[in-house]
Design an enzyme around this catalytic site. Sequence first.
Site, PDB file in Angstrom:
ATOM      1  N   GLY A   1      -4.406   5.900   0.177  1.00  0.00           N
ATOM      2  CA  GLY A   1      -5.284   5.749  -0.983  1.00  0.00           C
ATOM      3  C   GLY A   1      -5.386   4.296  -1.404  1.00  0.00           C
ATOM      4  O   GLY A   1      -4.726   3.416  -0.837  1.00  0.00           O
ATOM      5  N   SER A   2      -6.183   4.044  -2.413  1.00  0.00           N
ATOM      6  CA  SER A   2      -6.456   2.655  -2.798  1.00  0.00           C
ATOM      7  C   SER A   2      -5.211   1.959  -3.361  1.00  0.00           C
ATOM      8  O   SER A   2      -5.003   0.770  -3.112  1.00  0.00           O
ATOM      9  CB  SER A   2      -7.595   2.626  -3.823  1.00  0.00           C
ATOM     10  OG  SER A   2      -7.280   3.436  -4.945  1.00  0.00           O
TER      11      SER A   2
ATOM     12  N   ALA B   1      -0.927   8.404  -6.585  1.00  0.00           N
ATOM     13  CA  ALA B   1      -1.066   9.789  -7.053  1.00  0.00           C
ATOM     14  C   ALA B   1      -2.381   9.922  -7.804  1.00  0.00           C
ATOM     15  O   ALA B   1      -2.926   8.931  -8.304  1.00  0.00           O
ATOM     16  CB  ALA B   1       0.097  10.171  -7.962  1.00  0.00           C
ATOM     17  N   ASP B   2      -2.873  11.131  -7.856  1.00  0.00           N
ATOM     18  CA  ASP B   2      -4.084  11.396  -8.642  1.00  0.00           C
ATOM     19  C   ASP B   2      -3.730  11.669 -10.101  1.00  0.00           C
ATOM     20  O   ASP B   2      -4.514  11.348 -10.996  1.00  0.00           O
ATOM     21  CB  ASP B   2      -4.841  12.569  -8.031  1.00  0.00           C
ATOM     22  CG  ASP B   2      -5.271  12.257  -6.613  1.00  0.00           C
ATOM     23  OD1 ASP B   2      -6.008  11.274  -6.436  1.00  0.00           O
ATOM     24  OD2 ASP B   2      -4.828  12.939  -5.681  1.00  0.00           O
TER      25      ASP B   2
ATOM     26  N   GLU C   1       1.634  13.261   3.482  1.00  0.00           N
ATOM     27  CA  GLU C   1       2.312  12.595   2.361  1.00  0.00           C
ATOM     28  C   GLU C   1       3.523  13.401   1.908  1.00  0.00           C
ATOM     29  O   GLU C   1       4.581  12.847   1.623  1.00  0.00           O
ATOM     30  CB  GLU C   1       1.344  12.404   1.196  1.00  0.00           C
ATOM     31  CG  GLU C   1       0.294  11.327   1.445  1.00  0.00           C
ATOM     32  CD  GLU C   1      -0.724  11.226   0.330  1.00  0.00           C
ATOM     33  OE1 GLU C   1      -1.325  10.163   0.213  1.00  0.00           O
ATOM     34  OE2 GLU C   1      -0.920  12.210  -0.405  1.00  0.00           O
TER      35      GLU C   1
ATOM     36  N   LYS D   1      -3.641   7.373 -14.724  1.00  0.00           N
ATOM     37  CA  LYS D   1      -3.146   8.530 -13.974  1.00  0.00           C
ATOM     38  C   LYS D   1      -2.093   9.331 -14.739  1.00  0.00           C
ATOM     39  O   LYS D   1      -1.726  10.422 -14.325  1.00  0.00           O
ATOM     40  CB  LYS D   1      -2.542   8.069 -12.637  1.00  0.00           C
ATOM     41  CG  LYS D   1      -3.491   7.276 -11.734  1.00  0.00           C
ATOM     42  CD  LYS D   1      -4.527   8.148 -11.114  1.00  0.00           C
ATOM     43  CE  LYS D   1      -5.438   7.443 -10.131  1.00  0.00           C
ATOM     44  NZ  LYS D   1      -4.806   6.908  -8.945  1.00  0.00           N
TER      45      LYS D   1
END
Length: 245
Positions: free
Chosen positions: A38-39, A94-95, A114, A132
């Site tokens: 992810g970013s 994490a989202d 992950e 987040k």
Amino acid sequence: MTGEGEPMAANSEALKRAAAARALEEVKPGMRLGLGTGSTANAFVELLGERVRGGLDVRCVPTSEATAALAGQVGLTLATLDDMPELDLTVDGADEIGPDLALIKGGGGALLREKIVAAASGAMVVIADAAKLVGTLGRFPLPIEIVPFGAEATRRAVLRLAEAQGLKGEVRLRTRDGHVFVTDGGHFILDAGFGAIPDPAALACGLAGIAGVVEHGLFIGLATKAIVAGDGGVQVLTRSANTES
Ligand SMILES: O=C[C@H](O)[C@H](O)[C@H](O)COP(=O)(O)O
């Protein structure tokens, strides 16, 4: 007129980088590292690459093909989890980060690898911007990785479980560019927009019992520390106390 979202996006990138930079302090010479996806994880990989080019010796297991490609570009030494089945530390994004460092992950579709990598690690540090942090998980639709065979039957089984647990909301098969999204492992993803999830452990348990579900994006009891960057600075949360240190 310039886009109104641009300053906020730029700020978000700076915060992700600040969290990633703080996570570098957790890395010691000789460590076996898991690299998230992810970013935010990308920001960490890029900063780690700078350290490695400066002489730091670490070996890394990537959690996705995308992370593997970036890690290779920045000069990291890569291994598979079969080469190194036990890792010292995983650093991942994490989202959502909820109470007790329970997480929602999988917005990028990498949740299966992950979770396997995090479970094989002595510690998991989550890096994120403060947006987040949530009081209750579920604002971000929960990714659920499923086997392509019988995808609709599995989706309905997830809906039945949700109903039994008092959860409501749409469960959609993820698409990208008009096609069904396929993970690195060849699976599909359901995005479950349940809204607030008051009992993540019960939902995780129920999902694990559905035939066709490979894994879900609830990460409970895996993150040992969260490094969260906000406008007021960088905050470090630990799972035991979940307090600033
Ligand atoms: O599958 C993707 C991962 O779980 C990511 O860690 C998560 O989606 C967060 O990504 P980002 O740092 O880009 O917000």
